[in-house]
Design an enzyme around this catalytic site. Structure first.
Site, PDB file in Angstrom:
ATOM      1  CB  SER A 238      -0.966  -0.148   1.250  1.00 14.20           C
ATOM      2  OG  SER A 238       0.001  -0.007   2.575  1.00 14.20           O
ATOM      3  CE  LYS A 239      -3.126   3.224  -0.742  1.00 14.11           C
ATOM      4  NZ  LYS A 239      -3.775   2.101  -0.166  1.00 14.11           N
ATOM      5  NE  ARG A 240       0.049   0.137   6.036  1.00 21.32           N
ATOM      6  CZ  ARG A 240       1.000  -0.855   6.111  1.00 21.32           C
ATOM      7  NH1 ARG A 240       2.062  -0.837   6.941  1.00 21.32           N
ATOM      8  NH2 ARG A 240       0.139  -2.031   6.052  1.00 21.32           N
TER       9      ARG A 240
END
Length: 469
Positions: A238-240
């Site tokens: 994911s983005k993180r």
RNA sequence: GUCCCCAUCGUCUAGCCUGGUCCAGGACACCGGCCUUUCACGCCGGCGACACCGGUUCAAAUCCGGUUGGGGACGCCA
């Protein structure tokens, strides 16, 4: 045999990231392997979060990766009447009903169920109320209360869900927009999709979609759930997890063929082979050898593949790829392509990315000063001045386009005559020409730089060295 | 919590379906060496895994059951 039709259906709520590219690639490969059709469909039913710029970004990323589509891009936002038609059919057949439970209440009941330790599902309270369409009504699907829904997954094998685990999902929102699970089914049916290949995070959606297929009396496609790509922390990407958009990898100097090769090998294999050309991938790729367990994304291996393709690339092509990075990192614009090709050839086995290569190419375009501190103090010393001067004198005597052979003779001769080891001659000269202790071969550098620049840099180095104690 | 999926070196994986040829093969990374004007490249070598327990069998990484662990999903998001 029936024509194979696969699809990739991103939602434009963000850029295309590695996980999406992974799914897109597998679908593309299956379509190409079976000489079928690859469809691109934009799932933009979430009006709040969908943005046009993401659509453009996704398309750009697909093009960069070379994943060309044969149909589309279709947009769900443009298919309203089709969905409405299917809603009407289900409603007419008694397979769906209106529900007016307020969203807030639904959420509260979910929370309560979760707190109780129950499965948070809709209790079906509007199911038999015979509600008519109203301003706040949604359409729900009448999911079978008993029985088992199962399918033979193209990757995982048999999977079964107890229908009691399912609930009456919303097909159409109060504003008339279809929900994901419904729109997908209608689209896959109407687009004639034969193989639904997607991430295994969609396994729980499959029984919900299957019951809709059944209610519609539609023929089932093959469902195949591919292993997820995990981050270093073993959680779904994911983005993180950092810069994971496909285009971000382009910015970082990765080659599309490296990314494609890497993505293909994550969750799939063909014996011990690691390097695959696009043609080989198309030839060998089937669902048969797709892995069942999730894989962790490993940038080191991607880097290795990237350096492999950098080494393999013909210099003129490499020059074209490198040029934009020369502009970005060095401010060098519109360089002579023949020159860049020569430069790149000396760097291709040394750099792992195009960004790195551009950084390494600095001295080919700009004065090497200021010298690297350590390098200069160690090699541009007073004691080395006479040697550097002698090297310059001999260089001066060489015919202008200096050949590498002549250079080799010059330096071996110089080393022998001054009783020095080659490296004691080479290192000071290297610092003079590049400002660093590590670089491509001296003869290559000097011949590419040309006589004039080489001599100038030697002279500058002598000046610098003479000024030291 | 409930349901579902998964389980071979640190990582990607071969082998598993069709048990013996596997005291488990390849690749990345790491370590050592060779090559060498530096750095890389390349070459050679090394380290390193069948999660656990039980069953079936003459024989299990391979088949079965359980345990543990990891992941995913439980929206008028997709």
């Amino acid at each position: 045999m029936k024509e194979v039709r696969t699809r990739f259906s991103p939602s434009p709520t963000g850029s295309l990231h590695l996980g999406g590219a992974h799914t897109a690639l597998f679908n593309w490969l299956i379509a190409r392997h079976f000489e079928g059709v690859f469809i691109l469909r934009i799932e933009d039913t979430d009006r709040e979060r969908s943005r046009e710029e993401f659509v453009e970004e996704i398309l750009a990323a697909m093009r960069w990766l070379g994943l060309d589509w044969d149909e589309g891009p279709y947009r769900q936002s443009e298919r309203g009447p089709i969905y409405q038609d299917y809603i009407d059919r289900l409603l007419a057949g008694g397979a769906a009903y209106y529900c007016n439970c307020p969203p807030g209440e639904l959420e509260a009941r979910r929370q309560a169920a979760l707190a109780r330790g129950d499965k948070p599902k809709y209790d079906g309270r509007c199911r038999e109320r015979g509600l008519a369409r109203g301003p706040d009504t949604v359409v729900r699907f009448k999911t079978p209360l008993t029985g088992v829904t199962h399918w033979r997954d193209g990757i995982k094998g048999p999977i079964a869900f107890d229908n009691q685990e399912l609930d009456d999902l919303v097909l159409q929102r109060a504003d008339g927009v279809p929900t994901y699970n419904f729109a997908v089914v209608v689209d896959d049916i109407t687009m004639g999709v034969t193989q639904v290949i997607r991430g295994e995070d969609h396994i729980p959606n499959t029984p919900r979609q299957l019951v809709i297929y059944r209610a519609l009396g539609a023929e089932l496609p093959l469902f195949a759930h591919m292993p997820l790509m995990l981050g270093k922390d073993r959680a779904k990407l994911s983005k993180r997890h950092g810069a994971l958009s496909v285009l971000a990898y382009r910015e970082q100097g990765f080659l599309p063929q490296a990314l494609v090769n890497y993505l293909a090998r994550l969750g799939w294999s063909h014996g011990d082979q690691e390097i695959f050309s696009r043609e080989e991938l198309i030839e060998y790729f089937t669902l048969e050898h797709v892995t069942t367990s999730p894989g962790v994304f490993d940038e080191e291996k991607l880097l290795w593949l990237n350096s492999h393709y950098l080494k393999e690339m013909p210099p003129p092509e490499l020059a074209r790829a490198l040029t934009p990075f020369l502009a970005k990192t060095l401010g060098v614009t519109d360089p002579d392509q023949a020159y860049v090709a020569k430069v790149a050839a000396t760097l291709s086995a040394r750099a792992k990315t195009l960004v790195e290569m551009a950084q390494m190419a600095r001295f080919y375009f700009q004065d090497p000063r200021p010298y690297d501190d350590k390098a200069a103090t160690k090699f541009l010393t007073r004691e080395n001045v006479p040697m550097l001067q002698e090297a310059s004198r001999r260089l001066e005597a060489l015919p202008d386009p200096i050949s590498q052979e002549a250079l080799a003779q010059l330096f071996t001769g110089l080393a022998a005559e001054t009783g020095r080891k080659m490296k004691d001659v080479a290192q000071p000269v290297r610092v003079a020409l590049t400002g660093k202790t590590a670089s491509p071969g001296l003869y290559e550098i000097s011949s590419i730089l040309g006589k004039a620049k080489t001599l100038l840099r030697m002279a500058n180095a002598v000046k610098w060295a003479a000024g030291t104690k």
